[in-house]
Enzyme design. Structure first.
Site, short mmCIF file in Angstrom:
data_model
loop_
_atom_site.label_atom_id
_atom_site.label_comp_id
_atom_site.label_asym_id
_atom_site.label_seq_id
_atom_site.Cartn_x
_atom_site.Cartn_y
_atom_site.Cartn_z
N LYS A 31 -10.13 -4.96 -6.74
CA LYS A 31 -9.47 -3.42 -5.74
C LYS A 31 -8.17 -3.38 -7.05
O LYS A 31 -7.66 -3.96 -7.60
CB LYS A 31 -8.77 -3.90 -4.43
CG LYS A 31 -8.57 -2.80 -4.58
CD LYS A 31 -7.67 -2.69 -2.67
CE LYS A 31 -5.99 -3.22 -2.48
NZ LYS A 31 -5.06 -2.61 -2.90
N ASP A 58 -8.34 2.71 -5.00
CA ASP A 58 -7.63 2.79 -4.64
C ASP A 58 -6.49 2.98 -4.87
O ASP A 58 -5.11 2.96 -5.26
CB ASP A 58 -6.58 1.02 -3.62
CG ASP A 58 -6.42 1.19 -2.26
OD1 ASP A 58 -5.68 2.15 -2.39
OD2 ASP A 58 -4.72 0.23 -1.88
N LYS A 60 -6.04 6.47 -2.68
CA LYS A 60 -5.25 6.77 -1.66
C LYS A 60 -5.34 8.85 -2.11
O LYS A 60 -4.34 8.93 -2.03
CB LYS A 60 -4.64 6.29 -1.30
CG LYS A 60 -4.85 4.67 -0.87
CD LYS A 60 -3.75 4.89 0.35
CE LYS A 60 -3.26 3.01 0.81
NZ LYS A 60 -3.34 1.71 -0.77
N PHE A 61 -6.29 9.36 -2.41
CA PHE A 61 -5.79 10.46 -2.14
C PHE A 61 -5.82 11.28 -1.90
O PHE A 61 -6.30 11.32 -0.23
CB PHE A 61 -7.56 11.78 -3.39
CG PHE A 61 -7.24 10.55 -4.80
CD1 PHE A 61 -6.22 10.47 -5.90
CD2 PHE A 61 -9.05 10.39 -4.71
CE1 PHE A 61 -7.30 9.75 -6.76
CE2 PHE A 61 -9.64 9.90 -6.29
CZ PHE A 61 -8.49 9.69 -6.78
N ASP A 63 -4.65 15.55 -1.23
CA ASP A 63 -4.29 16.12 -2.03
C ASP A 63 -5.30 18.07 -1.37
O ASP A 63 -5.56 17.50 -0.28
CB ASP A 63 -4.27 16.50 -3.60
CG ASP A 63 -3.28 18.01 -3.91
OD1 ASP A 63 -3.12 18.83 -3.94
OD2 ASP A 63 -3.06 16.77 -5.41
N THR A 122 -0.34 1.13 6.83
CA THR A 122 -0.01 0.24 7.56
C THR A 122 1.76 -0.20 7.68
O THR A 122 2.09 -0.64 8.73
CB THR A 122 -0.80 -1.40 7.77
OG1 THR A 122 -0.57 -1.75 6.10
CG2 THR A 122 -1.62 -1.76 8.29
N ARG A 213 -2.59 -11.71 -2.71
CA ARG A 213 -1.33 -12.33 -3.52
C ARG A 213 -1.99 -14.17 -2.80
O ARG A 213 -1.94 -15.10 -3.16
CB ARG A 213 -0.22 -12.41 -2.58
CG ARG A 213 0.62 -11.42 -3.34
CD ARG A 213 1.62 -11.03 -2.35
NE ARG A 213 0.92 -9.95 -1.45
CZ ARG A 213 2.50 -9.24 -0.55
NH1 ARG A 213 3.70 -9.50 -0.85
NH2 ARG A 213 1.91 -8.25 0.81
O1 C5P Z 1 -1.59 -9.30 -1.11
P1 C5P Z 1 -1.15 -9.25 0.05
O2 C5P Z 1 -3.01 -9.65 0.43
O3 C5P Z 1 -1.07 -8.18 0.99
O4 C5P Z 1 -2.88 -7.75 -1.00
C1 C5P Z 1 -3.04 -6.78 0.14
C2 C5P Z 1 -3.57 -5.83 -0.93
O5 C5P Z 1 -4.25 -4.46 0.55
C3 C5P Z 1 -1.86 -4.87 -1.85
O6 C5P Z 1 -3.13 -4.35 -2.85
C4 C5P Z 1 -1.82 -3.84 -0.89
O7 C5P Z 1 -1.49 -2.26 -1.28
C5 C5P Z 1 -3.28 -3.10 0.28
N1 C5P Z 1 -3.25 -2.84 1.43
C6 C5P Z 1 -2.35 -2.93 2.53
N2 C5P Z 1 -2.21 -2.20 3.61
C7 C5P Z 1 -3.15 -1.31 3.69
C8 C5P Z 1 -3.54 -0.67 2.19
C9 C5P Z 1 -3.78 -0.98 1.41
O8 C5P Z 1 -2.11 -4.10 2.31
N3 C5P Z 1 -2.56 -0.40 4.88
#
Ligand code: C5P
Length: 238
Positions: A31, A58, A60-61, A63, A122, A213
């Site tokens: 991603k 990712d 997230k468009f 517009d 979220t 992470r």
């Molecule tokens: O590091 P971690 O496992 O928390 O990464 C989650 C990924 O998913 C990040 O790229 C974050 O921007 C993305 N994301 C998220 N919650 C969302 C949409 C995307 O954590 N609602």
């Protein structure tokens, strides 16, 4: 493990490339979000896609339909496997995104990317929703936007682990549910508030997991990815 997507949340192509090289074959795709894209631009997206990696762009468009259609067509030209928009952009915008993906892919005789929609970020809690004039409960808002996404002909939604079951009940089995916020017992939560293990998220009905992470910050990212992939396989065997 096809369902496991790794968030390449780093600033440079050098770091992202090194991670992709270590993880290729152990995970189902990468991603690329606004952080890396804004730092480094589309060339890296195209480079990964053209060597056969599945790339979820990712960005997230959100517009007007004509602009989103142009952005999704551009993503399709880069060869991405999945791209997303905000469901709150409305059904006309979502249909324009889907049509642009299919038309551009047909012009290039390649498969169209999956087009999915973010229901609610979220990071927004009830208070934040009320602040922007959406007094409904988060769950009700998510359910409504997921149903609108499905009715607009999109392939799936991005949703937090806690929302998977509600969406699966309302939308049936065809809609993809892509879920971030995956944490195992020993992982740091970081800024994620509502987390779930990979196995539990799949059991609740997620089709794809986005993990950042716990994999990219691990001392051995490939071993961490293989552990989560193994947990996913065992969840399927249950
Ligand atoms: O590091 P971690 O496992 O928390 O990464 C989650 C990924 O998913 C990040 O790229 C974050 O921007 C993305 N994301 C998220 N919650 C969302 C949409 C995307 O954590 N609602």
């Amino acid at each position: 493990m096809d369902q496991l997507l790794v968030a390449l949340d780093v600033d440079t192509v050098a770091d992202a490339s090194a991670l992709a090289d270590r993880l290729r074959g152990a995970v189902g795709g990468f991603k690329i979000g606004s952080r890396l894209f804004t730092s480094e631009g589309p060339a890296f997206v195209e480079a990964l896609a053209s060597r056969g990696d599945r790339v979820f762009l990712d960005l997230k468009f959100h517009d007007i339909p004509n602009t989103v259609a142009g952005a999704v067509a551009a993503a399709t030209r880069l060869g991405v496997w999945m791209v997303n928009v905000h469901a709150s952009g409305g059904s006309a915008m979502m249909r324009a995104a889907r049509d642009a993906a299919h038309e551009e892919a047909a012009r290039r005789s390649r498969p169209a990317p999956l087009v999915i929609a973010v229901t609610m970020l979220t990071s927004l809690d009830q208070q934040a929703l009320t602040e922007i004039g959406m007094p409904d409960a988060v769950a009700a808002q998510v359910e409504r936007l997921a149903a609108l996404t499905e009715a607009s002909g999109l392939d799936g939604v991005v949703a937090s682990p806690q929302e998977i079951a509600i969406i699966r009940r309302r939308c049936g089995t065809q809609l993809a549910i892509v879920t971030p916020g995956i944490r195992g017992a020993g992982d740091q939560q970081g800024d994620q508030k509502r987390t779930m293990s990979a196995a539990d998220a799949l059991a609740a009905g997620a089709t794809h997991l986005v993990v950042g992470r716990p994999i990219i910050a691990a001392a051995d990212p490939r071993a961490a990815a293989l552990r989560i992939a193994d947990e996913c396989r065992r969840a399927h065997a249950r």
